[in-house]
Design an enzyme around this catalytic site. Sequence first.
Site, short mmCIF file in Angstrom:
data_model
loop_
_atom_site.label_atom_id
_atom_site.label_comp_id
_atom_site.label_asym_id
_atom_site.label_seq_id
_atom_site.Cartn_x
_atom_site.Cartn_y
_atom_site.Cartn_z
N ALA A 19 0.84 -1.20 0.00
CA ALA A 19 0.00 0.00 0.00
C ALA A 19 0.87 1.25 0.00
CB ALA A 19 -0.92 -0.02 1.21
N GLN A 71 -6.55 -6.52 -5.87
CA GLN A 71 -6.78 -7.09 -4.54
C GLN A 71 -7.92 -6.34 -3.84
OE1 GLN A 71 -4.22 -6.53 -0.96
NE2 GLN A 71 -3.90 -8.74 -1.09
N CYS A 101 -3.80 -8.61 5.93
CA CYS A 101 -3.41 -7.28 6.43
C CYS A 101 -3.56 -7.23 7.95
CB CYS A 101 -4.24 -6.19 5.77
SG CYS A 101 -3.72 -4.55 6.33
N GLY A 202 7.83 -13.53 1.71
CA GLY A 202 8.38 -13.09 2.99
C GLY A 202 9.88 -13.01 2.99
N ASP A 203 10.41 -11.78 3.12
CA ASP A 203 11.83 -11.53 3.38
C ASP A 203 12.78 -11.80 2.21
OD1 ASP A 203 10.87 -11.01 5.90
OD2 ASP A 203 11.58 -12.89 6.76
C1 LIG Z 1 3.91 -0.75 3.94
C2 LIG Z 1 3.33 -2.10 3.55
C3 LIG Z 1 2.12 -2.15 2.90
C4 LIG Z 1 1.56 -3.38 2.52
N1 LIG Z 1 0.35 -3.39 1.86
C5 LIG Z 1 -0.20 -4.60 1.52
C6 LIG Z 1 -1.45 -4.66 0.80
O1 LIG Z 1 -2.05 -3.65 0.43
N2 LIG Z 1 -1.95 -5.89 0.54
C7 LIG Z 1 -1.30 -7.07 0.91
O2 LIG Z 1 -1.80 -8.15 0.65
N3 LIG Z 1 -0.12 -7.02 1.55
C8 LIG Z 1 0.44 -5.83 1.85
N4 LIG Z 1 1.66 -5.80 2.48
C9 LIG Z 1 2.36 -7.08 2.74
C10 LIG Z 1 3.28 -7.44 1.58
O3 LIG Z 1 2.56 -7.70 0.39
C11 LIG Z 1 4.13 -8.70 1.92
O4 LIG Z 1 3.25 -9.76 2.18
C12 LIG Z 1 5.03 -8.49 3.13
O5 LIG Z 1 5.66 -7.23 3.09
C13 LIG Z 1 6.12 -9.58 3.21
O6 LIG Z 1 6.87 -9.65 2.03
P1 LIG Z 1 8.31 -8.92 1.86
O7 LIG Z 1 9.18 -9.38 2.98
O8 LIG Z 1 8.79 -9.36 0.50
O9 LIG Z 1 8.04 -7.44 1.94
C14 LIG Z 1 2.23 -4.58 2.84
C15 LIG Z 1 3.47 -4.52 3.48
C16 LIG Z 1 4.04 -3.32 3.83
C17 LIG Z 1 5.37 -3.30 4.52
#
Ligand SMILES: Cc1cc2nc3c(=O)[nH]c(=O)nc-3n(C[C@H](O)[C@H](O)[C@H](O)COP(=O)(O)O)c2cc1C
Length: 309
Positions: A19, A71, A101, A202-203
Amino acid sequence: MLEIGKLKLKSPLVLAPIAGYTDSPFRKLSSEFGAGFTMTELISSEGIVRGCEKTFSMLKFSEAERPLGIQIFGNNPYTLARAAEAVTGLNPDFIDVNMGCPARKVTGSGNGAALLKDPDLIYRIIKSVVAATPLNVSAKIRIGWDEDSLNYLDVLKALEEAGVSFIIVHGRTKSQQYGGNANWDIIKEIVEKSSVPVIGNGDINSYLAAFERLEFSKCAAVMIGRGAIGNPWIFSGYTPSVDELVSVIVRHLDLMIEEYGTYGINLMRKHLVRYIHGTKNAAKIRSSLVSAVTREEIVDILKNIEANV
Ligand SMILES: Cc1cc2nc3c(=O)[nH]c(=O)nc-3n(C[C@H](O)[C@H](O)[C@H](O)COP(=O)(O)O)c2cc1C
């Protein structure tokens, strides 16, 4: 070409919804760097059904962002189905329902990760969304509400029985928010038990790590979120030189101005900080950027970025 449901992906590395960051310009850029698909951030099913103007502006996308998923979030099967119907008219490549979320304003009203507490409701939601659209329907889940309620196998069963086309799993609980580590052992277990394709998340912070995670978990694809911000070339496996970095940033800035007019320059600031993070003179560049107002001023400052050798 990798096939997941009806989707055909050019790469098993896909862009997560973030987001405030993964808007149309950023999705276009990620796609140019090879992301297998892109997604909008979570969009309110109530807002869609009410025809709220701000909500509809979030649904805009261009052909260059395909394959693209919209989404939606909510907790009422009927409202989510009506939203899916409306969104189908925009012709995205799939519709995803947010079940992960952790933000209080979302879970507090029973949406997002709060759905994980009620697999029966998850079943009814997906069943009614699937009946409302010919498009692929996915769900993006976490592994449970907290450590004591890791009910991902119940959630998996509800999703499969309701007719989901694929599942995206962020390997954290709601309680973890974004702290600790994503649990890839559980993602792997879900892949083993699932009858539908699973996308792990994740990560992931590098191209190499993405392929290690794919190999380890046997997921159909892996999803990258924070690791792509200020780093969209993560999908290509290529590290740009300083000159190339500047041209990527300018390209992003121009896409932002094209999308939002001069307000795009303001919205670009949070991205700029992430792009220059890790360069040798990041602090100096950052403080010069604070007072920059025009595209030309920003471009001039960026020319002073020094490589971190
Ligand atoms: C600031 C922020 C906003 C996010 N907004 C959404 C969202 O709108 N919808 C969603 O399904 N996940 C959202 N996520 C989660 C991410 O899609 C993802 O699942 C999570 O960051 C873990 O993956 P990563 O480690 O690659 O960032 C958000 C994460 C962050 C940090």
